[in-house]
Design a protein around this motif. Sequence first.
Motif, PDB file in Angstrom:
ATOM      1  N   GLU A   3       2.206 -43.742 -42.693  1.00  0.00           N
ATOM      2  CA  GLU A   3       2.585 -44.626 -43.802  1.00  0.00           C
ATOM      3  C   GLU A   3       1.631 -45.823 -43.901  1.00  0.00           C
ATOM      4  O   GLU A   3       1.226 -46.214 -44.995  1.00  0.00           O
ATOM      5  N   ILE A   4       1.249 -46.385 -42.781  1.00  0.00           N
ATOM      6  CA  ILE A   4       0.316 -47.524 -42.772  1.00  0.00           C
ATOM      7  C   ILE A   4      -1.035 -47.090 -43.334  1.00  0.00           C
ATOM      8  O   ILE A   4      -1.633 -47.786 -44.152  1.00  0.00           O
ATOM      9  N   LEU A   5      -1.525 -45.928 -42.908  1.00  0.00           N
ATOM     10  CA  LEU A   5      -2.805 -45.430 -43.409  1.00  0.00           C
ATOM     11  C   LEU A   5      -2.735 -45.181 -44.913  1.00  0.00           C
ATOM     12  O   LEU A   5      -3.654 -45.522 -45.648  1.00  0.00           O
ATOM     13  N   ARG A   6      -1.627 -44.609 -45.376  1.00  0.00           N
ATOM     14  CA  ARG A   6      -1.455 -44.387 -46.823  1.00  0.00           C
ATOM     15  C   ARG A   6      -1.507 -45.706 -47.588  1.00  0.00           C
ATOM     16  O   ARG A   6      -2.176 -45.808 -48.618  1.00  0.00           O
ATOM     17  N   GLN A   7      -0.762 -46.706 -47.099  1.00  0.00           N
ATOM     18  CA  GLN A   7      -0.701 -48.007 -47.770  1.00  0.00           C
ATOM     19  C   GLN A   7      -2.081 -48.649 -47.858  1.00  0.00           C
ATOM     20  O   GLN A   7      -2.388 -49.344 -48.830  1.00  0.00           O
ATOM     21  N   ARG A   8      -2.893 -48.434 -46.851  1.00  0.00           N
ATOM     22  CA  ARG A   8      -4.228 -49.035 -46.806  1.00  0.00           C
ATOM     23  C   ARG A   8      -5.299 -48.171 -47.471  1.00  0.00           C
ATOM     24  O   ARG A   8      -6.464 -48.544 -47.523  1.00  0.00           O
ATOM     25  N   GLY A   9      -4.904 -47.006 -47.947  1.00  0.00           N
ATOM     26  CA  GLY A   9      -5.858 -46.121 -48.607  1.00  0.00           C
ATOM     27  C   GLY A   9      -6.863 -45.493 -47.666  1.00  0.00           C
ATOM     28  O   GLY A   9      -7.977 -45.155 -48.065  1.00  0.00           O
ATOM     29  N   ARG A  26       5.266 -35.917 -44.252  1.00  0.00           N
ATOM     30  CA  ARG A  26       3.963 -35.584 -44.822  1.00  0.00           C
ATOM     31  C   ARG A  26       4.053 -35.518 -46.345  1.00  0.00           C
ATOM     32  O   ARG A  26       4.996 -35.003 -46.908  1.00  0.00           O
ATOM     33  N   VAL A  27       3.048 -36.050 -47.018  1.00  0.00           N
ATOM     34  CA  VAL A  27       2.921 -35.926 -48.465  1.00  0.00           C
ATOM     35  C   VAL A  27       2.201 -34.597 -48.725  1.00  0.00           C
ATOM     36  O   VAL A  27       1.301 -34.220 -47.973  1.00  0.00           O
ATOM     37  N   SER A  28       2.558 -33.907 -49.778  1.00  0.00           N
ATOM     38  CA  SER A  28       2.114 -32.527 -49.991  1.00  0.00           C
ATOM     39  C   SER A  28       0.601 -32.314 -49.984  1.00  0.00           C
ATOM     40  O   SER A  28       0.130 -31.258 -49.607  1.00  0.00           O
ATOM     41  N   ASP A  29      -0.182 -33.310 -50.388  1.00  0.00           N
ATOM     42  CA  ASP A  29      -1.631 -33.096 -50.439  1.00  0.00           C
ATOM     43  C   ASP A  29      -2.363 -33.534 -49.175  1.00  0.00           C
ATOM     44  O   ASP A  29      -3.586 -33.503 -49.125  1.00  0.00           O
ATOM     45  N   GLU A  30      -1.638 -33.934 -48.141  1.00  0.00           N
ATOM     46  CA  GLU A  30      -2.280 -34.354 -46.888  1.00  0.00           C
ATOM     47  C   GLU A  30      -2.626 -33.137 -46.038  1.00  0.00           C
ATOM     48  O   GLU A  30      -1.849 -32.188 -45.928  1.00  0.00           O
TER      49      GLU A  30
END
Length: 59
Positions: A3-9, A26-30
């Motif tokens: 989640e932290i990595l996602r938030q930071r792009g 997990r988000v589907s495109d990860e």
Amino acid sequence: MAEILRQRGIPFIFVTAYDASEISFRVSDERVLKKPVTGDEMLGALRTVLPHHELKSTA
């Protein structure tokens, strides 16, 4: 951490013994690589999440 990595792009890859369908957060495109992972598999996955970076094989 994901989640932290996602938030930071920040792009990332899950490397795990679990199947992609078993990772509930997990988000589907990860990308998910299932262990054991070869160097070629890792390099290929990194190329998909970091397409503008030069990644060289050490082989």
